[in-house]
Design a protein around this motif. Structure first.
Motif, PDB file in Angstrom:
ATOM      1  N   LEU A  72      30.962 -32.759  -4.076  1.00  0.00           N
ATOM      2  CA  LEU A  72      29.815 -33.352  -3.371  1.00  0.00           C
ATOM      3  C   LEU A  72      28.584 -33.287  -4.275  1.00  0.00           C
ATOM      4  CD1 LEU A  72      29.880 -31.977   0.296  1.00  0.00           C
ATOM      5  CD2 LEU A  72      30.076 -34.350  -0.405  1.00  0.00           C
ATOM      6  N   ASP A  73      28.236 -34.393  -4.894  1.00  0.00           N
ATOM      7  CA  ASP A  73      27.034 -34.352  -5.711  1.00  0.00           C
ATOM      8  C   ASP A  73      25.802 -34.329  -4.802  1.00  0.00           C
ATOM      9  OD1 ASP A  73      25.870 -37.193  -5.397  1.00  0.00           O
ATOM     10  OD2 ASP A  73      27.945 -37.589  -5.953  1.00  0.00           O
ATOM     11  N   PRO A  74      24.668 -33.830  -5.286  1.00  0.00           N
ATOM     12  CA  PRO A  74      23.476 -33.667  -4.442  1.00  0.00           C
ATOM     13  C   PRO A  74      23.025 -34.955  -3.757  1.00  0.00           C
ATOM     14  CG  PRO A  74      23.202 -32.492  -6.518  1.00  0.00           C
ATOM     15  CD  PRO A  74      24.473 -33.271  -6.633  1.00  0.00           C
ATOM     16  N   GLN A  75      23.169 -36.101  -4.443  1.00  0.00           N
ATOM     17  CA  GLN A  75      22.757 -37.365  -3.827  1.00  0.00           C
ATOM     18  C   GLN A  75      23.610 -37.671  -2.603  1.00  0.00           C
ATOM     19  OE1 GLN A  75      23.367 -36.983  -7.060  1.00  0.00           O
ATOM     20  NE2 GLN A  75      21.376 -37.311  -8.041  1.00  0.00           N
ATOM     21  N   LYS A  76      24.919 -37.410  -2.716  1.00  0.00           N
ATOM     22  CA  LYS A  76      25.811 -37.668  -1.584  1.00  0.00           C
ATOM     23  C   LYS A  76      25.486 -36.737  -0.420  1.00  0.00           C
ATOM     24  CE  LYS A  76      30.720 -38.095  -0.413  1.00  0.00           C
ATOM     25  NZ  LYS A  76      32.109 -37.971  -0.924  1.00  0.00           N
ATOM     26  N   MET A 228      23.888 -14.026  -3.192  1.00  0.00           N
ATOM     27  CA  MET A 228      23.432 -14.543  -1.901  1.00  0.00           C
ATOM     28  C   MET A 228      23.683 -13.534  -0.786  1.00  0.00           C
ATOM     29  SD  MET A 228      22.101 -17.568  -2.390  1.00  0.00           S
ATOM     30  CE  MET A 228      22.336 -18.859  -1.178  1.00  0.00           C
ATOM     31  N   GLN A 229      24.809 -12.820  -0.863  1.00  0.00           N
ATOM     32  CA  GLN A 229      25.107 -11.816   0.162  1.00  0.00           C
ATOM     33  C   GLN A 229      24.084 -10.679   0.121  1.00  0.00           C
ATOM     34  OE1 GLN A 229      28.555  -9.215  -0.328  1.00  0.00           O
ATOM     35  NE2 GLN A 229      29.176  -9.686   1.771  1.00  0.00           N
ATOM     36  N   GLU A 230      23.718 -10.236  -1.076  1.00  0.00           N
ATOM     37  CA  GLU A 230      22.723  -9.182  -1.204  1.00  0.00           C
ATOM     38  C   GLU A 230      21.358  -9.627  -0.668  1.00  0.00           C
ATOM     39  OE1 GLU A 230      23.019  -5.967  -2.207  1.00  0.00           O
ATOM     40  OE2 GLU A 230      25.164  -6.409  -2.093  1.00  0.00           O
ATOM     41  N   ALA A 231      21.126 -10.942  -0.704  1.00  0.00           N
ATOM     42  CA  ALA A 231      19.852 -11.473  -0.204  1.00  0.00           C
ATOM     43  C   ALA A 231      19.901 -11.750   1.294  1.00  0.00           C
ATOM     44  CB  ALA A 231      19.496 -12.754  -0.948  1.00  0.00           C
ATOM     45  N   GLY A 232      21.004 -11.361   1.946  1.00  0.00           N
ATOM     46  CA  GLY A 232      21.106 -11.542   3.389  1.00  0.00           C
ATOM     47  C   GLY A 232      21.652 -12.886   3.811  1.00  0.00           C
ATOM     48  N   LEU A 233      22.235 -13.640   2.863  1.00  0.00           N
ATOM     49  CA  LEU A 233      22.793 -14.950   3.185  1.00  0.00           C
ATOM     50  C   LEU A 233      24.312 -14.911   3.050  1.00  0.00           C
ATOM     51  CD1 LEU A 233      20.180 -17.165   1.308  1.00  0.00           C
ATOM     52  CD2 LEU A 233      20.308 -16.725   3.768  1.00  0.00           C
ATOM     53  N   SER A 234      24.949 -16.029   3.378  1.00  0.00           N
ATOM     54  CA  SER A 234      26.406 -16.124   3.352  1.00  0.00           C
ATOM     55  C   SER A 234      26.918 -16.279   1.924  1.00  0.00           C
ATOM     56  CB  SER A 234      26.856 -17.320   4.197  1.00  0.00           C
ATOM     57  OG  SER A 234      28.177 -17.686   3.909  1.00  0.00           O
ATOM     58  N   MET A 235      27.999 -15.553   1.598  1.00  0.00           N
ATOM     59  CA  MET A 235      28.638 -15.717   0.293  1.00  0.00           C
ATOM     60  C   MET A 235      29.124 -17.154   0.133  1.00  0.00           C
ATOM     61  SD  MET A 235      30.769 -12.341  -0.836  1.00  0.00           S
ATOM     62  CE  MET A 235      32.050 -12.506   0.403  1.00  0.00           C
ATOM     63  N   GLY A 236      29.706 -17.697   1.198  1.00  0.00           N
ATOM     64  CA  GLY A 236      30.205 -19.068   1.156  1.00  0.00           C
ATOM     65  C   GLY A 236      29.104 -20.068   0.872  1.00  0.00           C
ATOM     66  N   MET A 237      27.911 -19.837   1.447  1.00  0.00           N
ATOM     67  CA  MET A 237      26.786 -20.738   1.207  1.00  0.00           C
ATOM     68  C   MET A 237      26.394 -20.716  -0.261  1.00  0.00           C
ATOM     69  SD  MET A 237      22.909 -20.667   2.757  1.00  0.00           S
ATOM     70  CE  MET A 237      23.456 -20.645   4.457  1.00  0.00           C
ATOM     71  N   GLY A 238      26.391 -19.532  -0.861  1.00  0.00           N
ATOM     72  CA  GLY A 238      26.042 -19.426  -2.280  1.00  0.00           C
ATOM     73  C   GLY A 238      27.033 -20.159  -3.157  1.00  0.00           C
ATOM     74  N   ALA A 239      28.326 -19.973  -2.881  1.00  0.00           N
ATOM     75  CA  ALA A 239      29.353 -20.655  -3.667  1.00  0.00           C
ATOM     76  C   ALA A 239      29.262 -22.170  -3.483  1.00  0.00           C
ATOM     77  CB  ALA A 239      30.741 -20.157  -3.249  1.00  0.00           C
ATOM     78  N   PHE A 240      28.979 -22.602  -2.270  1.00  0.00           N
ATOM     79  CA  PHE A 240      28.876 -24.036  -1.988  1.00  0.00           C
ATOM     80  C   PHE A 240      27.706 -24.653  -2.765  1.00  0.00           C
ATOM     81  CE2 PHE A 240      27.271 -27.513   0.774  1.00  0.00           C
ATOM     82  CZ  PHE A 240      28.380 -28.346   0.693  1.00  0.00           C
ATOM     83  N   ILE A 241      26.570 -23.974  -2.776  1.00  0.00           N
ATOM     84  CA  ILE A 241      25.401 -24.482  -3.514  1.00  0.00           C
ATOM     85  C   ILE A 241      25.712 -24.545  -5.002  1.00  0.00           C
ATOM     86  CG2 ILE A 241      23.013 -23.970  -4.181  1.00  0.00           C
ATOM     87  CD1 ILE A 241      22.620 -22.740  -1.404  1.00  0.00           C
ATOM     88  N   ALA A 242      26.385 -23.502  -5.526  1.00  0.00           N
ATOM     89  CA  ALA A 242      26.747 -23.499  -6.944  1.00  0.00           C
ATOM     90  C   ALA A 242      27.663 -24.674  -7.274  1.00  0.00           C
ATOM     91  CB  ALA A 242      27.432 -22.181  -7.311  1.00  0.00           C
ATOM     92  N   GLY A 243      28.598 -24.959  -6.377  1.00  0.00           N
ATOM     93  CA  GLY A 243      29.497 -26.087  -6.587  1.00  0.00           C
ATOM     94  C   GLY A 243      28.762 -27.417  -6.610  1.00  0.00           C
ATOM     95  N   ILE A 244      27.827 -27.602  -5.687  1.00  0.00           N
ATOM     96  CA  ILE A 244      27.052 -28.847  -5.622  1.00  0.00           C
ATOM     97  C   ILE A 244      26.261 -29.053  -6.912  1.00  0.00           C
ATOM     98  CG2 ILE A 244      25.086 -29.969  -4.485  1.00  0.00           C
ATOM     99  CD1 ILE A 244      26.054 -28.740  -1.877  1.00  0.00           C
ATOM    100  N   LEU A 245      25.673 -27.978  -7.430  1.00  0.00           N
ATOM    101  CA  LEU A 245      24.866 -28.088  -8.641  1.00  0.00           C
ATOM    102  C   LEU A 245      25.706 -28.462  -9.866  1.00  0.00           C
ATOM    103  CD1 LEU A 245      22.513 -25.022  -8.114  1.00  0.00           C
ATOM    104  CD2 LEU A 245      21.898 -27.440  -7.947  1.00  0.00           C
ATOM    105  N   LEU A 246      27.010 -28.179  -9.799  1.00  0.00           N
ATOM    106  CA  LEU A 246      27.897 -28.499 -10.922  1.00  0.00           C
ATOM    107  C   LEU A 246      28.720 -29.754 -10.659  1.00  0.00           C
ATOM    108  CD1 LEU A 246      29.113 -24.878 -11.733  1.00  0.00           C
ATOM    109  CD2 LEU A 246      27.714 -26.332 -13.210  1.00  0.00           C
ATOM    110  N   ALA A 247      28.436 -30.444  -9.549  1.00  0.00           N
ATOM    111  CA  ALA A 247      29.234 -31.620  -9.174  1.00  0.00           C
ATOM    112  C   ALA A 247      29.135 -32.734 -10.200  1.00  0.00           C
ATOM    113  CB  ALA A 247      28.806 -32.123  -7.795  1.00  0.00           C
ATOM    114  N   ASN A 248      27.983 -32.862 -10.842  1.00  0.00           N
ATOM    115  CA  ASN A 248      27.795 -33.907 -11.851  1.00  0.00           C
ATOM    116  C   ASN A 248      28.020 -33.408 -13.267  1.00  0.00           C
ATOM    117  OD1 ASN A 248      27.167 -35.997 -10.047  1.00  0.00           O
ATOM    118  ND2 ASN A 248      25.059 -35.285  -9.871  1.00  0.00           N
ATOM    119  N   SER A 249      28.504 -32.174 -13.381  1.00  0.00           N
ATOM    120  CA  SER A 249      28.717 -31.587 -14.701  1.00  0.00           C
ATOM    121  C   SER A 249      29.972 -32.158 -15.351  1.00  0.00           C
ATOM    122  CB  SER A 249      28.855 -30.063 -14.570  1.00  0.00           C
ATOM    123  OG  SER A 249      29.331 -29.487 -15.760  1.00  0.00           O
ATOM    124  N   SER A 250      29.971 -32.213 -16.676  1.00  0.00           N
ATOM    125  CA  SER A 250      31.163 -32.644 -17.419  1.00  0.00           C
ATOM    126  C   SER A 250      32.307 -31.644 -17.259  1.00  0.00           C
ATOM    127  CB  SER A 250      30.827 -32.775 -18.906  1.00  0.00           C
ATOM    128  OG  SER A 250      29.742 -33.652 -19.098  1.00  0.00           O
TER     129      SER A 250
END
Length: 584
Positions: A72-76, A228-250
């Protein structure tokens, strides 16, 4: 039992249960659940710490969300914002209100207890639902994307729900991180993902080995999730954001390939752990109530999602199929129930009942989806395990993106023909991307990477790599595993053509032959031949050379035979030219 012995039991349960359930077309997930139930403390008691196993296996859900983010690229994602907020938010609110009302008015629970249970049961299992959507090839279709929007909204709602449970606690809790820490963590992930991750991966690809790239992929996911977990957020949310940021990566396909084996094993372990955590004594004590409650939950959520998707102009078949796939209770219900019980908000027996209902709802989902699939199908929701390919995948794959591959790619792009290109030179990829080329990092001679790049859906593969050994290895792998794919091989010389033929590649391009013919044609014209004469000589030579090459391939000649054949070929060619000259 030792850790190695426990691992052996998990592997044995997987290789026995999953093939049986897939053979019966009941789905791999139900096989994992039943396997966990059997090996867990309720029946065989071969593994007696299911809570710890579940905690470890949650990493599988984290890896799953990272892979989803890669697609999922950020634009999508920005285009999906209305679906996430309206469709996902609508499902969450309506489901929670309806379930809470039933618990309050019909079963007499308090407002707080009914609200917490209602919110917990309104959540679906991201791992379970995405696996079903993927297995049934619905995830990338319009109804599948709307279902995924619902799952995204639910994942975003997990942290607020946990904070709400903590606020109702009658037991003093440790202080959670301040809100600004969570915001800072998200900003940190965005900055690192945007500006540092790609240079880091380029460095690894240039100087590291395949094992180091695997370690780098896991490092990115786990470090982001734990941060993200140490910051009080979901581990899954952190991984999902990381994936989105690399969606357009080579490096997208390479990362997905490296993560896939770990994701698959840990997700399987996650479902096994859920089966191990089910309390069968509650089912034996109240079978009618527990089964009916799980069935009501599945039907209620299916109908709510069905109505929401219908309002979004989906067909009856598509809306109800997706509704069934998202109808189960989610894995986060286990977390919420455990927290509510430990905080003194819910009695332990009620929390255990809710957990069992969620587990039973998961077991019901796959068979119900399969039954619906047998009776109702559509373009977006085909019959179960339909072999139809994903129409969104490019049908042309280019292995190697040097000057040879780029020529074909430019012609394809000019005619709006989508393709996926792979090259294993990270520096070269960065250079060609400046000119608008879409190419991904990865070694096309690896079967797993070819699968990730979409070889299963491809119609044509252009083998354009520089290395002859790599080219032949790619041809051998694709011919063996994907015989439906038409291959066009780049051949350095006549020997390469013969080796292609031994593998089964019928179409090839001799990279210097055509240009050599063109040069010879120009030389003949400058020497004094007319255009028609030079064209005739070149055509005659090309046909003779082709016939000679095909003869050597068909007769499987040895080196001595090839030398003798070459001498005879020169004599035959001289005779042809002489006859042609005499006829003028």
């Amino acid at each position: 039992m030792s850790g190695l012995g426990t691992g052996l039991i998990f592997l044995l349960a997987t290789v026995v249960a999953v093939p049986i359930f897939k053979k019966l077309k009941l789905g791999a997930i139900l096989g994992y659940l039943i396997a966990g139930l059997i090996i867990g403390p309720q029946i065989m008691d071969w593994v007696n710490d299911p809570g710890m196993i579940l905690h470890i296996a949650e990493l599988g859900v984290v890896l799953l969300l990272f892979v989803i983010g890669l697609e999922l690229d950020p634009q999508k994602l920005w285009r999906m914002r209305n679906e996430i907020v309206l469709t996902g938010g609508g499902q969450l609110i309506v489901s929670a209100l309806l379930i809470s009302s039933i618990l309050y008015f019909a079963l007499g629970l308090s407002v707080i207890s009914a609200s917490i249970i209602g919110l917990s049961l309104s959540l679906s299992s991201t791992a379970f639902a995405v696996q079903l959507l993927t297995e049934h090839k619905i995830l990338k279709s319009p109804p599948g994307q709307q279902g995924f929007s619902i799952l995204l909204m639910q994942d975003l709602a997990v942290i607020p729900i946990l904070l709400l449970v903590e606020s109702f606690s009658v037991i003093e809790q440790s202080q959670s991180p301040a809100w600004w820490v969570s915001i800072l963590a998200v900003v940190g992930v965005l900055v690192i993902g945007r500006y540092l991750t790609n240079p880091f991966l380029r460095l690894i690809s240039s100087y590291g080995s395949a094992e180091v790239m695997t370690a780098a992929a896991l490092l990115i996911v786990i470090a982001t999730a734990l941060g993200m977990q140490e910051a009080g957020l979901s581990m899954g949310m952190g991984a999902f954001i990381a994936g989105i940021l690399l969606a357009n990566s080579s490096f997208r396909h390479q990362l997905e390939t490296e993560i896939e084996p770990f994701k698959g094993l840990l997700l399987g372990l996650f479902f096994i752990a859920i089966g191990m955590n089910l309390d069968l004594s509650l089912l034996i004590a109240q079978p009618a109530f527990m089964l009916s409650a799980a069935f009501v939950l599945v039907i209620l959520k299916s109908l709510i999602i069905f109505m929401i998707l219908k309002m979004n102009k989906q067909s009856n078949t598509d809306a109800f199929r997706v509704g069934l796939m998202l109808s189960q209770g989610g894995e986060f219900a286990f977390v919420v129930m455990a927290q509510a019980a430990s905080n003194g908000i819910l009695p332990g027996n009620i929390a255990d009942q809710v957990t069992l209902i969620v587990g039973i709802s998961m077991a019901l989902t796959s068979p119900l989806v399969i039954l619906h699939s047998l009776w109702f199908t559509s373009k977006n929701c085909p019959a179960v395990y339909d072999s139809k390919g994903d129409v969104t995948e490019p049908e042309v794959l280019i292995a190697g993106f040097g000057r040879f591959g780029q020529v074909s790619a430019r012609i394809l792009a000019a005619n709006n023909i989508p393709f996926t290109a792979l090259d294993k030179d990270a520096k070269h990829i960065e250079f060609v991307k400046r000119f608008g080329n879409k190419v991904f990092y990865g070694d096309a001679s690896r079967l797993d990477l070819l699968i990730t790049a979409g070889i299963e859906h491809a119609r044509v593969l252009l083998i354009a790599v520089d290395s002859e050994d790599d080219a032949l290895k790619i041809a051998d792998i694709v011919h063996l595993h994907f015989p439906h794919v038409k291959m066009i091989g780049r051949a350095r010389n006549r020997t390469t053509v013969r080796r292609y033929a031994e593998i089964g590649v019928e179409l090839y391009v001799r990279e210097l032959f055509a240009s050599g013919l063109e040069a010879a044609n120009l030389v003949l014209r400058e020497y004094g031949y007319s255009e028609s004469e030079s064209n005739n000589l070149i055509t005659m030579f090309a046909q003779h050379d082709k016939d000679l090459l095909e003869k050597t391939i068909a007769q499987h000649m040895t080196m001595d035979e090839l030398i003798e054949s070459s001498k005879q070929g020169r004599e035959e060619l001289l005779t042809l030219f002489t006859k042609d000259k005499q006829s003028l």
